[in-house]
Design a protein around this motif. Structure first.
Motif, PDB file in Angstrom:
ATOM      1  N   VAL A  23       0.843  -1.193   0.000  1.00 21.70           N
ATOM      2  CA  VAL A  23       0.000   0.000   0.000  1.00 21.70           C
ATOM      3  C   VAL A  23       0.880   1.246   0.000  1.00 21.70           C
ATOM      4  CG1 VAL A  23      -1.920  -1.105   1.177  1.00 21.70           C
ATOM      5  CG2 VAL A  23      -0.164   0.008   2.513  1.00 21.70           C
ATOM      6  N   LYS A  24       0.368   2.303  -0.580  1.00 20.59           N
ATOM      7  CA  LYS A  24       1.093   3.570  -0.645  1.00 20.59           C
ATOM      8  C   LYS A  24       0.992   4.271   0.703  1.00 20.59           C
ATOM      9  CE  LYS A  24       1.699   6.952  -4.230  1.00 20.59           C
ATOM     10  NZ  LYS A  24       1.112   7.584  -5.392  1.00 20.59           N
ATOM     11  N   LEU A  25       2.127   4.613   1.283  1.00 21.03           N
ATOM     12  CA  LEU A  25       2.152   5.233   2.608  1.00 21.03           C
ATOM     13  C   LEU A  25       2.054   6.749   2.542  1.00 21.03           C
ATOM     14  CD1 LEU A  25       4.956   3.048   4.190  1.00 21.03           C
ATOM     15  CD2 LEU A  25       2.492   2.798   4.437  1.00 21.03           C
ATOM     16  N   ARG A  26       2.527   7.339   1.465  1.00 24.73           N
ATOM     17  CA  ARG A  26       2.515   8.792   1.310  1.00 24.73           C
ATOM     18  C   ARG A  26       2.652   9.106  -0.173  1.00 24.73           C
ATOM     19  NH1 ARG A  26       6.892   6.968   3.264  1.00 24.73           N
ATOM     20  NH2 ARG A  26       6.386   7.363   5.409  1.00 24.73           N
ATOM     21  N   GLU A  27       2.569  10.368  -0.518  1.00 21.09           N
ATOM     22  CA  GLU A  27       2.742  10.808  -1.909  1.00 21.09           C
ATOM     23  C   GLU A  27       4.207  11.136  -2.168  1.00 21.09           C
ATOM     24  OE1 GLU A  27       0.403  10.798  -4.264  1.00 21.09           O
ATOM     25  OE2 GLU A  27      -0.984   9.993  -2.795  1.00 21.09           O
ATOM     26  N   GLY A  28       4.600  11.044  -3.392  1.00 22.42           N
ATOM     27  CA  GLY A  28       5.944  11.444  -3.780  1.00 22.42           C
ATOM     28  C   GLY A  28       6.951  10.302  -3.703  1.00 22.42           C
ATOM     29  N   PRO A  29       8.237  10.665  -3.807  1.00 21.08           N
ATOM     30  CA  PRO A  29       9.265   9.622  -3.763  1.00 21.08           C
ATOM     31  C   PRO A  29       9.301   8.952  -2.386  1.00 21.08           C
ATOM     32  CG  PRO A  29      10.257  11.804  -3.799  1.00 21.08           C
ATOM     33  CD  PRO A  29       8.786  11.987  -3.977  1.00 21.08           C
ATOM     34  N   GLY A  30       9.571   7.674  -2.376  1.00 19.49           N
ATOM     35  CA  GLY A  30       9.594   6.920  -1.131  1.00 19.49           C
ATOM     36  C   GLY A  30       8.208   6.594  -0.606  1.00 19.49           C
ATOM     37  N   ALA A  31       7.224   6.547  -1.520  1.00 11.52           N
ATOM     38  CA  ALA A  31       5.843   6.309  -1.101  1.00 11.52           C
ATOM     39  C   ALA A  31       5.653   4.902  -0.553  1.00 11.52           C
ATOM     40  CB  ALA A  31       4.894   6.539  -2.273  1.00 11.52           C
ATOM     41  N   TYR A  32       6.501   3.963  -0.947  1.00 13.92           N
ATOM     42  CA  TYR A  32       6.390   2.577  -0.499  1.00 13.92           C
ATOM     43  C   TYR A  32       7.529   2.203   0.442  1.00 13.92           C
ATOM     44  CZ  TYR A  32       2.886   2.162  -4.131  1.00 13.92           C
ATOM     45  OH  TYR A  32       1.770   2.334  -4.900  1.00 13.92           O
ATOM     46  N   THR A  33       8.085   3.187   1.139  1.00 13.26           N
ATOM     47  CA  THR A  33       9.197   2.949   2.055  1.00 13.26           C
ATOM     48  C   THR A  33       8.749   3.272   3.476  1.00 13.26           C
ATOM     49  OG1 THR A  33      10.754   3.588   0.328  1.00 13.26           O
ATOM     50  CG2 THR A  33      11.592   3.542   2.573  1.00 13.26           C
ATOM     51  N   ILE A  34       9.096   2.379   4.418  1.00 13.79           N
ATOM     52  CA  ILE A  34       8.768   2.597   5.827  1.00 13.79           C
ATOM     53  C   ILE A  34       9.857   3.468   6.431  1.00 13.79           C
ATOM     54  CG2 ILE A  34       8.496   1.470   8.061  1.00 13.79           C
ATOM     55  CD1 ILE A  34       7.333  -0.928   6.590  1.00 13.79           C
ATOM     56  N   TYR A  35       9.463   4.624   6.997  1.00 21.88           N
ATOM     57  CA  TYR A  35      10.432   5.567   7.566  1.00 21.88           C
ATOM     58  C   TYR A  35      10.399   5.643   9.088  1.00 21.88           C
ATOM     59  CZ  TYR A  35      11.612   7.400   2.997  1.00 21.88           C
ATOM     60  OH  TYR A  35      12.053   7.540   1.714  1.00 21.88           O
ATOM     61  N   GLY A  36       9.357   5.180   9.731  1.00 22.69           N
ATOM     62  CA  GLY A  36       9.303   5.320  11.187  1.00 22.69           C
ATOM     63  C   GLY A  36       8.206   4.470  11.798  1.00 22.69           C
ATOM     64  N   PHE A  37       7.967   4.710  13.077  1.00 19.96           N
ATOM     65  CA  PHE A  37       6.994   3.910  13.814  1.00 19.96           C
ATOM     66  C   PHE A  37       5.569   4.128  13.311  1.00 19.96           C
ATOM     67  CE2 PHE A  37      10.468   4.013  16.954  1.00 19.96           C
ATOM     68  CZ  PHE A  37      10.621   2.642  17.112  1.00 19.96           C
ATOM     69  N   ALA A  38       5.243   5.320  12.840  1.00 19.67           N
ATOM     70  CA  ALA A  38       3.890   5.563  12.323  1.00 19.67           C
ATOM     71  C   ALA A  38       3.638   4.706  11.085  1.00 19.67           C
ATOM     72  CB  ALA A  38       3.709   7.036  12.005  1.00 19.67           C
ATOM     73  N   ASP A  39       4.635   4.607  10.216  1.00 15.74           N
ATOM     74  CA  ASP A  39       4.491   3.760   9.026  1.00 15.74           C
ATOM     75  C   ASP A  39       4.405   2.288   9.411  1.00 15.74           C
ATOM     76  OD1 ASP A  39       4.588   6.010   7.468  1.00 15.74           O
ATOM     77  OD2 ASP A  39       6.715   5.792   6.963  1.00 15.74           O
ATOM     78  N   MET A  40       5.187   1.863  10.409  1.00 17.50           N
ATOM     79  CA  MET A  40       5.123   0.475  10.867  1.00 17.50           C
ATOM     80  C   MET A  40       3.737   0.147  11.408  1.00 17.50           C
ATOM     81  SD  MET A  40       8.561  -0.231  12.971  1.00 17.50           S
ATOM     82  CE  MET A  40      10.046   0.638  12.543  1.00 17.50           C
ATOM     83  N   GLY A  41       3.189   1.059  12.202  1.00 15.95           N
ATOM     84  CA  GLY A  41       1.856   0.840  12.747  1.00 15.95           C
ATOM     85  C   GLY A  41       0.799   0.778  11.664  1.00 15.95           C
ATOM     86  N   PHE A  42       0.932   1.609  10.636  1.00 11.37           N
ATOM     87  CA  PHE A  42      -0.029   1.594   9.535  1.00 11.37           C
ATOM     88  C   PHE A  42       0.036   0.282   8.769  1.00 11.37           C
ATOM     89  CE2 PHE A  42      -1.157   2.480   5.087  1.00 11.37           C
ATOM     90  CZ  PHE A  42      -2.482   2.817   5.275  1.00 11.37           C
ATOM     91  N   VAL A  43       1.243  -0.209   8.504  1.00 16.90           N
ATOM     92  CA  VAL A  43       1.399  -1.467   7.768  1.00 16.90           C
ATOM     93  C   VAL A  43       0.850  -2.624   8.595  1.00 16.90           C
ATOM     94  CG1 VAL A  43       3.093  -3.098   6.863  1.00 16.90           C
ATOM     95  CG2 VAL A  43       3.320  -0.682   6.360  1.00 16.90           C
ATOM     96  N   ALA A  44       1.095  -2.612   9.906  1.00 19.70           N
ATOM     97  CA  ALA A  44       0.675  -3.724  10.755  1.00 19.70           C
ATOM     98  C   ALA A  44      -0.824  -3.693  11.066  1.00 19.70           C
ATOM     99  CB  ALA A  44       1.487  -3.721  12.049  1.00 19.70           C
ATOM    100  N   PHE A  45      -1.380  -2.496  11.356  1.00 23.22           N
ATOM    101  CA  PHE A  45      -2.749  -2.429  11.869  1.00 23.22           C
ATOM    102  C   PHE A  45      -3.683  -1.552  11.049  1.00 23.22           C
ATOM    103  CE2 PHE A  45       0.052  -2.998  15.592  1.00 23.22           C
ATOM    104  CZ  PHE A  45      -0.361  -4.276  15.942  1.00 23.22           C
ATOM    105  N   GLY A  46      -3.246  -1.027   9.916  1.00 22.31           N
ATOM    106  CA  GLY A  46      -4.106  -0.186   9.096  1.00 22.31           C
ATOM    107  C   GLY A  46      -4.200   1.223   9.678  1.00 22.31           C
ATOM    108  N   ASP A  47      -5.323   1.881   9.431  1.00 24.35           N
ATOM    109  CA  ASP A  47      -5.506   3.261   9.911  1.00 24.35           C
ATOM    110  C   ASP A  47      -5.476   3.360  11.431  1.00 24.35           C
ATOM    111  OD1 ASP A  47      -5.649   4.509   7.437  1.00 24.35           O
ATOM    112  OD2 ASP A  47      -7.785   4.053   7.231  1.00 24.35           O
ATOM    113  N   PHE A  48      -5.881   2.298  12.115  1.00 28.05           N
ATOM    114  CA  PHE A  48      -5.873   2.300  13.577  1.00 28.05           C
ATOM    115  C   PHE A  48      -4.455   2.376  14.131  1.00 28.05           C
ATOM    116  CE2 PHE A  48      -5.946  -0.016  17.642  1.00 28.05           C
ATOM    117  CZ  PHE A  48      -6.836   0.792  18.328  1.00 28.05           C
ATOM    118  N   GLY A  49      -3.455   1.926  13.377  1.00 26.21           N
ATOM    119  CA  GLY A  49      -2.066   1.905  13.825  1.00 26.21           C
ATOM    120  C   GLY A  49      -1.355   3.231  13.733  1.00 26.21           C
ATOM    121  N   ARG A  50      -1.879   4.171  12.996  1.00 25.39           N
ATOM    122  CA  ARG A  50      -1.213   5.473  12.874  1.00 25.39           C
ATOM    123  C   ARG A  50      -1.535   6.278  14.075  1.00 25.39           C
ATOM    124  NH1 ARG A  50       0.840   7.643   7.407  1.00 25.39           N
ATOM    125  NH2 ARG A  50       0.487   5.784   6.272  1.00 25.39           N
TER     126      ARG A  50
END
Length: 83
Positions: free
Chosen positions: A56-83
């Motif tokens: 899934v796309k985490l953000r717009e622009g370059p690095g949209a499919y790259t995990i950069y921090g804990f907020a991205d990890m939570g989103f990948v693991a738990f969806g919108d509830f994880g952010r």
């Protein structure tokens, strides 16, 4: 400066370990080993998810499919509830 601070904190921890074991007994070593194993497992999980490429796309622009921090990890693991 960072090296000296790290060296100081680790040295104090290592020097106080025998005293803590004397007060707590042999059970302290078992608890220490269990906590070390849990910490090791957690660090491996964090390393694994940082290398993971989400579908899934985490953000717009370059690095949209790259995990950069804990907020991205939570989103990948738990969806919108994880952010």
């Amino acid at each position: 400066s960072v090296f000296n601070s790290t060296n100081l904190l680790m040295g104090v921890g290592l020097l106080s370990l025998p005293y803590a074991c004397r007060l707590a007994g042999w059970s302290a070593l078992i608890i220490l080993a269990v906590l070390a194993a849990i910490t090791n497992y957690t660090a491996k999980l964090l390393g694994y998810i940082m290398e993971y490429q989400p579908s899934v796309k985490l953000r717009e622009g370059p690095g949209a499919y790259t995990i950069y921090g804990f907020a991205d990890m939570g989103f990948v693991a738990f969806g919108d509830f994880g952010r």
